[in-house]
Design a protein around this motif. Structure first.
Motif, short mmCIF file in Angstrom:
data_model
loop_
_atom_site.label_atom_id
_atom_site.label_comp_id
_atom_site.label_asym_id
_atom_site.label_seq_id
_atom_site.Cartn_x
_atom_site.Cartn_y
_atom_site.Cartn_z
N THR A 106 -56.69 -50.40 -65.93
CA THR A 106 -57.29 -51.74 -65.80
C THR A 106 -58.36 -51.76 -64.72
OG1 THR A 106 -55.81 -52.60 -64.08
CG2 THR A 106 -55.07 -52.85 -66.36
N GLY A 107 -59.26 -52.71 -64.89
CA GLY A 107 -60.29 -52.93 -63.88
C GLY A 107 -59.66 -53.52 -62.62
N TYR A 108 -58.61 -54.29 -62.80
CA TYR A 108 -57.93 -54.89 -61.65
C TYR A 108 -57.45 -53.77 -60.71
CZ TYR A 108 -55.55 -58.50 -59.03
OH TYR A 108 -55.19 -59.38 -58.03
N ASN A 111 -60.47 -52.04 -58.90
CA ASN A 111 -61.07 -52.84 -57.83
C ASN A 111 -60.15 -52.89 -56.61
OD1 ASN A 111 -63.46 -53.45 -59.02
ND2 ASN A 111 -62.79 -55.39 -59.88
N HIS A 132 -64.32 -61.46 -57.70
CA HIS A 132 -63.06 -61.53 -58.44
C HIS A 132 -61.85 -61.25 -57.55
CE1 HIS A 132 -60.22 -60.11 -61.67
NE2 HIS A 132 -60.76 -61.15 -62.28
N SER A 134 -59.36 -59.41 -57.91
CA SER A 134 -58.97 -58.00 -57.78
C SER A 134 -59.66 -57.34 -56.58
CB SER A 134 -59.32 -57.23 -59.05
OG SER A 134 -60.66 -57.47 -59.43
N GLU A 176 -70.18 -58.80 -58.05
CA GLU A 176 -70.16 -58.64 -59.50
C GLU A 176 -71.60 -58.71 -59.95
OE1 GLU A 176 -67.31 -61.63 -61.21
OE2 GLU A 176 -66.26 -61.21 -59.34
N SER A 180 -67.50 -63.77 -63.28
CA SER A 180 -66.56 -64.05 -64.37
C SER A 180 -66.36 -65.53 -64.65
CB SER A 180 -65.21 -63.40 -64.08
OG SER A 180 -64.67 -63.91 -62.89
N ASP A 205 -69.36 -54.56 -59.71
CA ASP A 205 -68.44 -54.78 -60.82
C ASP A 205 -69.23 -55.34 -62.00
OD1 ASP A 205 -66.65 -55.83 -62.65
OD2 ASP A 205 -65.22 -56.50 -61.13
N ALA A 207 -67.99 -55.79 -65.10
CA ALA A 207 -67.02 -56.12 -66.17
C ALA A 207 -67.62 -56.97 -67.29
CB ALA A 207 -65.80 -56.81 -65.57
N HIS A 208 -68.33 -58.04 -66.91
CA HIS A 208 -68.80 -58.99 -67.92
C HIS A 208 -70.23 -58.72 -68.40
CE1 HIS A 208 -65.22 -61.52 -67.64
NE2 HIS A 208 -65.22 -61.16 -66.37
N THR A 236 -65.32 -52.48 -67.53
CA THR A 236 -64.03 -52.63 -68.21
C THR A 236 -64.24 -52.55 -69.72
OG1 THR A 236 -64.26 -55.03 -68.27
CG2 THR A 236 -63.03 -54.11 -66.43
N LYS A 239 -63.41 -56.35 -72.39
CA LYS A 239 -64.28 -57.51 -72.63
C LYS A 239 -65.17 -57.18 -73.85
CE LYS A 239 -63.22 -58.67 -67.95
NZ LYS A 239 -61.81 -58.71 -68.14
N GLY A 245 -58.63 -51.18 -70.95
CA GLY A 245 -58.89 -50.07 -70.05
C GLY A 245 -60.14 -50.34 -69.23
N ALA A 246 -60.41 -49.45 -68.29
CA ALA A 246 -61.56 -49.64 -67.40
C ALA A 246 -62.01 -48.29 -66.87
CB ALA A 246 -61.17 -50.56 -66.26
C1 LIG Z 1 -65.15 -59.46 -62.71
C2 LIG Z 1 -63.88 -58.83 -63.15
N1 LIG Z 1 -63.55 -57.63 -62.66
C3 LIG Z 1 -62.43 -57.01 -63.02
C4 LIG Z 1 -61.55 -57.60 -63.90
C5 LIG Z 1 -60.29 -56.89 -64.27
O1 LIG Z 1 -60.47 -56.11 -65.40
P1 LIG Z 1 -59.24 -55.75 -66.34
O2 LIG Z 1 -59.08 -56.90 -67.26
O3 LIG Z 1 -59.64 -54.47 -66.99
O4 LIG Z 1 -58.07 -55.60 -65.43
C6 LIG Z 1 -61.83 -58.83 -64.45
C7 LIG Z 1 -60.90 -59.43 -65.41
O5 LIG Z 1 -60.96 -60.49 -65.87
C8 LIG Z 1 -63.04 -59.48 -64.06
O6 LIG Z 1 -63.35 -60.67 -64.54
#
Ligand SMILES: Cc1ncc(COP(=O)(O)O)c(C=O)c1O
Length: 386
Positions: A106-108, A111, A132, A134, A176, A180, A205, A207-208, A236, A239, A245-246
């Protein structure tokens, strides 16, 4: 706080119950609601290209399950890292200019781990106020000092960099690209320019932004030509990629070795399912091939104009897939989201503590497959209740 009662059983602290009651009174209580109607219009998820439902990608996931099973069978250092995981890493590495890549669950976890382990005692982290959770959790565990600058305020970031020019430890800038909950993004070119003046490490980051921006679809850093300046990039697959996964994009091979050796979150957890990996590979190949980035960004701007034309002006600007409609009051925000839900439209009702007090909002997630009639239905129901 967990306490042990006299029978030495773990129980929740009674105080927690009061905290939950407080949340209910304030309209901030969170509950799990299963999505039961898969035909409803989902404007709450992060599947921005609707790849999670793409038949080719589903077939790739099935094929991976037939080849490797539903489970990776173990943690990555024991049995979980398979040839298909390696293929995904190779694909990701090529996507990011042959930089070393490590895939995580995970991205969480990435981070939290990166921010808690990379900055050390004596270092200083400068972070956007709205990063975020995380990353915040990681920073709170870190021994480094931490200053936040107002959201997207790069003048303030520059001021902080100038003030700390002589700082004895390492400086870090953490942000980011696409935020998000706000859907906006900082001027990444300016951050890259600041990096040419000040000595800091840049953690970004994406992710989005993955899948939505960039000629090859790898994100906003690619689109703006600043990938080389980013020291650690986090992406990640849950999304736009429509899977799970990430990954982290690094500079040196030994950095990848470091995480494989020292990141508990990576080492001691059952590794990503082959199905997710198979889906991600196919999905990323499609993102690279299908150049619809301009179209989806245009769609995003068009929907914003439409909302303004019906008098809904308190919205986030830009061209990302995330469109916040600011409501302010928590109860009202929930009420509007419930009304939309009754009409088979899911939107996120985002309230504190996820966002600052007084900024509760409907979070509208766009996707590349939205039809004209979906958009007009959503807009007219919204107009009715607003
Ligand atoms: C900006 C950002 N980084 C990281 C994450 C975490 O990613 P993951 O869903 O792979 O845990 C999120 C999840 O919503 C996010 O919005």
């Amino acid at each position: 706080m967990c306490v042990l009662n006299s029978k030495k059983r773990l129980v929740l602290s009674k105080n927690w119950n009061h905290q939950l009651e407080d949340r209910k009174k304030l309209g901030l209580f969170r509950q799990l609601h299963p999505r039961v109607d898969s035909s409803a219009l989902n404007l709450a998820g992060n599947d921005y290209l609707l790849h999670s439902k793409n038949p080719e990608i589903i077939e790739a996931a099935c094929q991976a399950a037939r080849d490797w099973g539903c489970s990776s069978t173990g943690s990555p250092l024991v049995s979980g890292y398979t040839a298909i995981h390696q293929d995904l890493e190779k694909l990701l590495s090529e996507w990011y200019g042959n930089r070393p890549v490590l895939v995580w669950n995970t991205g969480y976890a990435i981070n939290q781990c990166v921010l808690s382990q990379v900055p050390e005692v004596g270092d200083l982290i400068l972070a956007d106020r709205l990063i975020h959770n995380s990353m915040i959790q990681g920073i709170l565990k870190s021994s480094a000092k931490f200053k936040r600058y107002d959201h997207l305020n790069l003048d303030r970031l520059e001021q902080l960099l100038e003030q700390n020019r002589e700082h004895s430890g390492q400086l870090f800038v953490v942000t980011e690209s696409v935020f998000s909950m706000d859907g906006d993004y900082p001027d990444l070119k300016r951050i890259a320019h600041l990096k040419s003046i000040y000595d800091f490490k840049w953690i970004l980051d994406e992710a989005h932004a993955v899948g939505w921006y960039g000629n090859n679809g790898s994100g906003l850093a690619e689109e703006l030509g600043v990938l080389d300046q980013v020291d650690i990039l986090i992406g990640t697959m849950g999304k736009s990629v429509g899977s799970m996964g990430a990954y982290m994009v690094l500079r040196e091979d030994w950095e990848r070795d470091y995480w494989i050796n020292y990141a508990g979150e990576f080492i001691y957890s059952t590794y990503l399912s082959p199905m997710s990996v198979g889906a991600s590979i196919r999905s990323i190949q499609m993102i690279q091939k299908n150049k619809i980035r301009m179209e989806v960004q245009t769609l995003s701007r068009k929907i914003r104009s439409l909302l303004v034309s019906i008098g809904c002006s308190e919205i986030g600007q830009g061209d990302s897939p995330i469109l916040p409609i600011f409501i302010g009051d928590e109860h009202r925000c929930l009420e509007i989201a419930d009304h939309l839900k009754k009409n088979k439209i899911f939107v996120g009702a985002i309230r504190p503590p996820t966002v600052p007090k007084g900024t509760s909002r409907l979070r509208i997630s766009l996707n590349s497959q939205l039809k004209e009639n979906d958009i007009s239905r959503f807009v007219s129901i919204l107009q009715e209740i607003l």
